[in-house]
Design a protein around this motif. Sequence first.
Motif, PDB file in Angstrom:
ATOM      1  N   ILE A  45       0.908  -1.138   0.045  1.00 56.36           N
ATOM      2  CA  ILE A  45      -0.015   0.139   0.032  1.00 56.36           C
ATOM      3  C   ILE A  45       0.951   1.473  -0.160  1.00 56.36           C
ATOM      4  CG2 ILE A  45      -1.693   1.331   1.444  1.00 56.36           C
ATOM      5  CD1 ILE A  45      -2.972  -1.321   2.073  1.00 56.36           C
ATOM      6  N   ALA A  46       1.840   1.246   0.782  1.00 56.92           N
ATOM      7  CA  ALA A  46       2.882   2.576   0.903  1.00 56.92           C
ATOM      8  C   ALA A  46       3.631   2.485  -0.375  1.00 56.92           C
ATOM      9  CB  ALA A  46       3.888   2.426   1.898  1.00 56.92           C
ATOM     10  N   GLU A 226      -1.359   6.942   5.974  1.00 59.14           N
ATOM     11  CA  GLU A 226      -0.259   7.007   7.181  1.00 59.14           C
ATOM     12  C   GLU A 226      -0.635   7.162   8.456  1.00 59.14           C
ATOM     13  OE1 GLU A 226       3.377   9.269   6.023  1.00 59.14           O
ATOM     14  OE2 GLU A 226       2.208   9.635   4.127  1.00 59.14           O
ATOM     15  N   GLU A 227      -1.843   7.558   8.617  1.00 61.30           N
ATOM     16  CA  GLU A 227      -2.532   7.800   9.959  1.00 61.30           C
ATOM     17  C   GLU A 227      -3.093   6.440  10.306  1.00 61.30           C
ATOM     18  OE1 GLU A 227      -1.949  10.674  11.341  1.00 61.30           O
ATOM     19  OE2 GLU A 227      -1.032  11.211   9.424  1.00 61.30           O
ATOM     20  N   TRP A 228      -3.376   5.466   9.684  1.00 65.83           N
ATOM     21  CA  TRP A 228      -3.873   4.320  10.135  1.00 65.83           C
ATOM     22  C   TRP A 228      -3.329   3.331  11.136  1.00 65.83           C
ATOM     23  CZ3 TRP A 228      -6.119   2.124   4.784  1.00 65.83           C
ATOM     24  CH2 TRP A 228      -6.976   3.088   4.190  1.00 65.83           C
ATOM     25  N   SER A 234       6.875   2.480  10.671  1.00 62.74           N
ATOM     26  CA  SER A 234       8.189   2.155  10.263  1.00 62.74           C
ATOM     27  C   SER A 234       8.052   1.628   8.853  1.00 62.74           C
ATOM     28  CB  SER A 234       8.675   0.889  11.000  1.00 62.74           C
ATOM     29  OG  SER A 234       7.671  -0.293  11.228  1.00 62.74           O
ATOM     30  N   ILE A 235       7.115   0.953   8.339  1.00 59.17           N
ATOM     31  CA  ILE A 235       6.857   0.796   7.024  1.00 59.17           C
ATOM     32  C   ILE A 235       7.025   1.803   6.134  1.00 59.17           C
ATOM     33  CG2 ILE A 235       5.077  -0.256   5.133  1.00 59.17           C
ATOM     34  CD1 ILE A 235       3.946  -2.093   7.475  1.00 59.17           C
ATOM     35  N   TRP A 236       6.280   2.919   6.584  1.00 66.34           N
ATOM     36  CA  TRP A 236       6.434   4.237   5.713  1.00 66.34           C
ATOM     37  C   TRP A 236       7.731   4.766   5.433  1.00 66.34           C
ATOM     38  CZ3 TRP A 236       2.567   5.919   2.187  1.00 66.34           C
ATOM     39  CH2 TRP A 236       1.399   5.394   2.493  1.00 66.34           C
TER      40      TRP A 236
END
Length: 375
Positions: A45-46, A226-228, A234-236
């Motif tokens: 997703i990112a 990004e807010e979820w 760390s993934i982002w």
Amino acid sequence: MTKYQLVATAAMGLESIVADELKALGYHTRTDNGKVYFEGDERDIAKTNLWLRVADRVKIVAGSFPAKTFEQLFEGVKAIEWEKYLPVDAEFPVTGKSVKSKLFSVPDCQAITKKAIVERLKGHYMRLGFLEETGAKFKIEISILKDIATLTIDTSGAGLHKRGYRLDQGEAPLKETLAAALVYISKWNPNRPFADPFCGSGTIALEAAMIGQNMAPGYNRDFISEEWPWIKSSIWNDVRMEVEDVANYDQPLQIFGSDIDHRMVEIAQSNAREAGFADLVSFKQMQVTDFTTTLSDGVMIGNPPYGERIGEKETIEKMVQDMGKMMNKYPTWSVYMLSSMENFEELYGKRATKKRKLFNGFIKTDYYQFWGKKS
């Protein structure tokens, strides 16, 4: 990590390019009208939000089922495991659309969808009364096409065309996603000179620069997901570091944009500064017929005015004629022009090597491709 059914939405005519982008990123795809389906986890997703240049959005497909009655819609929505996506305090606005379906009242479909999700979440989180929507935002869409309801959650937020560099724009700006598609179709590579003689706010030239230096188009912006809480920061961070690692900031570029309107040239220059290309992409005020170059094997891409206003048509027709004559001096240059003028080839003075139908917003256009001779 969890696997999700994902979909990248695209403007009509650009689905195959989005599918190619996804395949290049390592995904298996299935294409439908305006949609390219693929599977991925939180990291994907990112990754796709940061990397897709031509897609409009990346969405999670939460569920799909037949719905000819409001009861079927309610039960179908309620059967989806919304707790997998939405925390107890999630804010979840619902938008909708319905095409060729028995359930044609969009406000009713939205209200029923919202109610069904609330019921599901109240049951799961053992809550009575209202759910406080004070947490992260999840934009849900109910789309009914030919009596099949599909529920999606938008992971992008603002459309992916919003790269973050466009501080200002002209009256009829070209979307960044379409500009990137025009560059892709041309097969331009950063070792070739590039020119846009109708640069407007600089979008095509700046998209070319990002492609040329392998910069992810989403490097300069945020995304709603990004807010979820279930996509770790760390993934982002990891994906953004990867983006930084593969960017080729040392790649020299010969990219030039010009426009007859000095105000647009100033806007293009400020957008280039914002994108970090002030020293790499040059803009100048001039008319297309003043274009000269000593370089060969170049690519010229442009979105000339379409002559939709009264009194403009003759001026623009003359400009296209003059451009065709001028580019005869540069036989190794390939020229790609997006236009709604059906007599474009006749005016330009030769048949296009290829044409491709594309939509610029709601305007039906052709992308005329005049390939240059090999030098």
